[in-house]
Design a protein around this motif. Structure first.
Motif, PDB file in Angstrom:
ATOM      1  N   PHE A   1     -39.155   2.850 -21.753  1.00  0.00           N
ATOM      2  CA  PHE A   1     -39.945   4.006 -22.168  1.00  0.00           C
ATOM      3  C   PHE A   1     -41.239   4.079 -21.374  1.00  0.00           C
ATOM      4  O   PHE A   1     -41.886   3.054 -21.144  1.00  0.00           O
ATOM      5  CB  PHE A   1     -40.332   3.891 -23.653  1.00  0.00           C
ATOM      6  CG  PHE A   1     -39.173   3.914 -24.599  1.00  0.00           C
ATOM      7  CD1 PHE A   1     -38.484   2.750 -24.912  1.00  0.00           C
ATOM      8  CD2 PHE A   1     -38.772   5.107 -25.192  1.00  0.00           C
ATOM      9  CE1 PHE A   1     -37.410   2.768 -25.788  1.00  0.00           C
ATOM     10  CE2 PHE A   1     -37.707   5.141 -26.072  1.00  0.00           C
ATOM     11  CZ  PHE A   1     -37.030   3.966 -26.367  1.00  0.00           C
TER      12      PHE A   1
ATOM     13  N   ASP B   1     -51.399   8.230 -22.374  1.00  0.00           N
ATOM     14  CA  ASP B   1     -52.488   8.613 -23.259  1.00  0.00           C
ATOM     15  C   ASP B   1     -52.971   9.980 -22.811  1.00  0.00           C
ATOM     16  O   ASP B   1     -52.645  10.429 -21.718  1.00  0.00           O
ATOM     17  CB  ASP B   1     -53.627   7.609 -23.187  1.00  0.00           C
ATOM     18  CG  ASP B   1     -54.310   7.645 -21.818  1.00  0.00           C
ATOM     19  OD1 ASP B   1     -55.472   7.246 -21.734  1.00  0.00           O
ATOM     20  OD2 ASP B   1     -53.666   8.072 -20.837  1.00  0.00           O
TER      21      ASP B   1
ATOM     22  N   GLN C   1     -43.227  15.574 -27.158  1.00  0.00           N
ATOM     23  CA  GLN C   1     -43.227  14.450 -26.239  1.00  0.00           C
ATOM     24  C   GLN C   1     -44.141  14.754 -25.066  1.00  0.00           C
ATOM     25  O   GLN C   1     -44.147  15.827 -24.494  1.00  0.00           O
ATOM     26  CB  GLN C   1     -41.793  14.219 -25.733  1.00  0.00           C
ATOM     27  CG  GLN C   1     -41.225  12.882 -26.124  1.00  0.00           C
ATOM     28  CD  GLN C   1     -40.897  12.787 -27.588  1.00  0.00           C
ATOM     29  OE1 GLN C   1     -40.669  13.771 -28.261  1.00  0.00           O
ATOM     30  NE2 GLN C   1     -40.889  11.580 -28.129  1.00  0.00           N
TER      31      GLN C   1
ATOM     32  N   GLN D   1     -48.105   3.752 -19.154  1.00  0.00           N
ATOM     33  CA  GLN D   1     -47.555   2.426 -19.414  1.00  0.00           C
ATOM     34  C   GLN D   1     -46.038   2.507 -19.503  1.00  0.00           C
ATOM     35  O   GLN D   1     -45.482   3.536 -19.890  1.00  0.00           O
ATOM     36  CB  GLN D   1     -48.120   1.869 -20.739  1.00  0.00           C
ATOM     37  CG  GLN D   1     -49.635   1.818 -20.776  1.00  0.00           C
ATOM     38  CD  GLN D   1     -50.168   1.201 -22.049  1.00  0.00           C
ATOM     39  OE1 GLN D   1     -49.537   0.323 -22.633  1.00  0.00           O
ATOM     40  NE2 GLN D   1     -51.351   1.632 -22.482  1.00  0.00           N
TER      41      GLN D   1
ATOM     42  N   LEU E   1     -51.233   6.746 -27.780  1.00  0.00           N
ATOM     43  CA  LEU E   1     -50.141   6.733 -26.811  1.00  0.00           C
ATOM     44  C   LEU E   1     -48.983   7.584 -27.293  1.00  0.00           C
ATOM     45  O   LEU E   1     -48.586   7.505 -28.456  1.00  0.00           O
ATOM     46  CB  LEU E   1     -49.645   5.315 -26.581  1.00  0.00           C
ATOM     47  CG  LEU E   1     -50.402   4.434 -25.602  1.00  0.00           C
ATOM     48  CD1 LEU E   1     -49.699   3.098 -25.463  1.00  0.00           C
ATOM     49  CD2 LEU E   1     -50.559   5.098 -24.253  1.00  0.00           C
ATOM     50  N   ILE E   2     -48.451   8.394 -26.382  1.00  0.00           N
ATOM     51  CA  ILE E   2     -47.294   9.215 -26.673  1.00  0.00           C
ATOM     52  C   ILE E   2     -46.143   8.712 -25.817  1.00  0.00           C
ATOM     53  O   ILE E   2     -46.286   8.578 -24.598  1.00  0.00           O
ATOM     54  CB  ILE E   2     -47.566  10.699 -26.367  1.00  0.00           C
ATOM     55  CG1 ILE E   2     -48.819  11.174 -27.118  1.00  0.00           C
ATOM     56  CG2 ILE E   2     -46.356  11.548 -26.729  1.00  0.00           C
ATOM     57  CD1 ILE E   2     -48.687  11.149 -28.622  1.00  0.00           C
ATOM     58  N   PHE E   3     -45.001   8.464 -26.457  1.00  0.00           N
ATOM     59  CA  PHE E   3     -43.845   7.896 -25.772  1.00  0.00           C
ATOM     60  C   PHE E   3     -42.822   8.960 -25.432  1.00  0.00           C
ATOM     61  O   PHE E   3     -42.652   9.943 -26.153  1.00  0.00           O
ATOM     62  CB  PHE E   3     -43.184   6.835 -26.655  1.00  0.00           C
ATOM     63  CG  PHE E   3     -43.943   5.558 -26.738  1.00  0.00           C
ATOM     64  CD1 PHE E   3     -45.035   5.440 -27.586  1.00  0.00           C
ATOM     65  CD2 PHE E   3     -43.582   4.458 -25.967  1.00  0.00           C
ATOM     66  CE1 PHE E   3     -45.760   4.264 -27.660  1.00  0.00           C
ATOM     67  CE2 PHE E   3     -44.294   3.280 -26.042  1.00  0.00           C
ATOM     68  CZ  PHE E   3     -45.388   3.182 -26.879  1.00  0.00           C
ATOM     69  N   GLY E   4     -42.101   8.718 -24.336  1.00  0.00           N
ATOM     70  CA  GLY E   4     -40.958   9.543 -24.005  1.00  0.00           C
ATOM     71  C   GLY E   4     -39.741   9.095 -24.787  1.00  0.00           C
ATOM     72  O   GLY E   4     -39.811   8.196 -25.622  1.00  0.00           O
ATOM     73  N   LYS E   5     -38.596   9.717 -24.494  1.00  0.00           N
ATOM     74  CA  LYS E   5     -37.367   9.417 -25.235  1.00  0.00           C
ATOM     75  C   LYS E   5     -36.629   8.219 -24.665  1.00  0.00           C
ATOM     76  O   LYS E   5     -35.711   7.711 -25.287  1.00  0.00           O
ATOM     77  CB  LYS E   5     -36.453  10.641 -25.235  1.00  0.00           C
ATOM     78  CG  LYS E   5     -37.051  11.830 -25.967  1.00  0.00           C
ATOM     79  CD  LYS E   5     -36.120  13.030 -25.938  1.00  0.00           C
ATOM     80  CE  LYS E   5     -36.769  14.214 -26.645  1.00  0.00           C
ATOM     81  NZ  LYS E   5     -35.899  15.412 -26.630  1.00  0.00           N
TER      82      LYS E   5
ATOM     83  N   TYR F   1     -45.163   4.299 -35.772  1.00  0.00           N
ATOM     84  CA  TYR F   1     -44.255   5.210 -35.090  1.00  0.00           C
ATOM     85  C   TYR F   1     -42.915   5.211 -35.827  1.00  0.00           C
ATOM     86  O   TYR F   1     -42.549   4.220 -36.453  1.00  0.00           O
ATOM     87  CB  TYR F   1     -43.986   4.749 -33.653  1.00  0.00           C
ATOM     88  CG  TYR F   1     -45.141   4.890 -32.693  1.00  0.00           C
ATOM     89  CD1 TYR F   1     -46.091   3.881 -32.558  1.00  0.00           C
ATOM     90  CD2 TYR F   1     -45.270   6.027 -31.898  1.00  0.00           C
ATOM     91  CE1 TYR F   1     -47.143   4.004 -31.660  1.00  0.00           C
ATOM     92  CE2 TYR F   1     -46.324   6.157 -30.986  1.00  0.00           C
ATOM     93  CZ  TYR F   1     -47.244   5.144 -30.877  1.00  0.00           C
ATOM     94  OH  TYR F   1     -48.286   5.271 -29.982  1.00  0.00           O
TER      95      TYR F   1
ATOM     96  N   GLY G   1     -36.837   9.724 -29.482  1.00  0.00           N
ATOM     97  CA  GLY G   1     -37.690   8.658 -28.998  1.00  0.00           C
ATOM     98  C   GLY G   1     -38.625   8.177 -30.092  1.00  0.00           C
ATOM     99  O   GLY G   1     -38.290   8.200 -31.268  1.00  0.00           O
ATOM    100  N   LEU G   2     -39.820   7.766 -29.707  1.00  0.00           N
ATOM    101  CA  LEU G   2     -40.816   7.299 -30.675  1.00  0.00           C
ATOM    102  C   LEU G   2     -41.821   8.416 -30.924  1.00  0.00           C
ATOM    103  O   LEU G   2     -42.352   9.000 -29.990  1.00  0.00           O
ATOM    104  CB  LEU G   2     -41.572   6.084 -30.145  1.00  0.00           C
ATOM    105  CG  LEU G   2     -40.887   4.746 -30.320  1.00  0.00           C
ATOM    106  CD1 LEU G   2     -39.950   4.495 -29.172  1.00  0.00           C
ATOM    107  CD2 LEU G   2     -41.910   3.627 -30.414  1.00  0.00           C
TER     108      LEU G   2
END
Lengths: 115, 112
Positions: free
Chosen positions: B88, B92, B2, B33, B100-104, A35, A42-43
Motif C-alpha cells: 500500500f 499525507d 482515496q 510512504q 495518512l490516507i491509504f490506497g487500495k 482504520y 483498502g484502508l
C-alpha cells in the motif's frame, strides 16, 4: 511486551449491539488512529487522536465513537452495530503527526462480524 | 475518498523477477510512504520518501517519486516467495494535521 495490541482479535455480534474494540500501545506515542479495511476499499480512516482528550474525525466516522482518556489507550466503540460495519479494524500509533512524516505502527487487527 | 491509487491491483511473478507497483495521488503531499501487509496481519512500514526527494533505496526496495505527475513507484528486485503480500502507498496532505490516507493496495504473488 512493547508494541501495539488490539483486542479482541475476533468478534461476532448481532445488529444493534454495542461493541468496543480496544487498542493499547506501550511506546507513549502521541498519535493514534483507527482504520477499517474492506475488500475493494483498502484502508479508510475512522478517527484519529493527536493526544489525550483530543480526537478528530476521519473519512468514515459515522456510527463510531472514540475516546482517549489516557495516552496509551484508544478504544473504538460501535454504539449500535450494523452489518455494514463488518470489517477488519486496525489501530495504529505514531510518534509524530501525519504531516511530520510519522511512520505508523499497526496492530494485528480486530476482525468484526455483525450478523 | 482515496488519496492514493495503486496499480496494478494484482501482480503475479516468479522468484528472482523484479516487481514494480505504482501509486498515483491527487493532492500535494509532504511525504509518501509504502507499507506491506502479509495475509491476516497488520501493516508494516517499508519506506518513506519526502516530497523533495526523487528516489530512495532500502535493501531490495527502490522507491521513486514524481511530484509533477503525482505518482510514485515501488520496485522490489530479485523477488522471493516471502515477498508475497499486499503493498500500500500512503500519503499525507500538505496541510498540517492531515492523517495518512491509504490506497487500495497491490497484491503481489511470488511463486517459486
Amino acid at each position: 511486551d512493547a508494541g501495539i495490541t488490539q483486542s479482541p482479535r475476533y468478534k461476532i455480534t448481532e445488529t444493534g449491539r454495542q461493541v468496543t474494540l480496544m487498542c493499547h500501545q506501550t511506546w507513549s506515542h502521541s498519535y493514534m488512529f483507527w482504520y477499517r479495511q474492506d475488500l475493494g476499499h483498502g484502508l479508510r480512516l475512522i478517527y484519529y487522536s493527536a493526544a489525550a482528550d483530543i480526537t478528530d474525525k476521519g473519512e468514515v466516522p459515522d456510527g463510531y465513537v472514540v475516546s482517549r482518556s489516557k495516552t496509551e489507550n484508544f478504544p473504538l466503540t460501535l454504539e449500535s452495530a450494523t452489518r455494514s460495519q463488518t470489517s477488519v479494524y486496525f489501530c495504529a500509533s505514531s510518534s509524530r503527526g501525519p504531516s511530520g512524516t510519522g511512520e505508523l505502527f499497526f496492530g494485528e487487527g480486530s476482525r468484526l462480524t455483525v450478523l | 475518498s482515496q488519496q492514493g491509487e495503486e496499480d496494478p491491483q494484482a501482480l503475479s511473478i516468479q522468484e528472482g523477477e523484479n516487481a514494480t507497483m505504482n501509486c498515483s495521488y491527487k493532492t500535494s503531499i509532504n511525504n509518501l510512504q509504502w507499507y506491506r501487509q502479509n495475509s491476516g496481519r497488520g501493516l508494516v512500514h517499508l519506506i518513506l520518501i519526502r516530497s523533495n526527494e526523487r528516489e530512495k533505496h532500502s535493501g531490495r526496495l527502490r522507491v521513486t517519486l514524481d511530484t509533477s505527475k503525482k505518482s510514485s513507484s515501488l520496485l522490489i528486485t530479485a523477488s522471493r516467495a516471502a515477498d508475497t503480500a499486499s503493498y500500500f502507498c500512503a500519503t499525507d496532505g500538505a496541510q498540517a494535521g492531515t492523517a495518512l490516507i491509504f490506497g487500495k493496495g497491490t497484491t503481489l504473488s511470488v511463486s517459486s
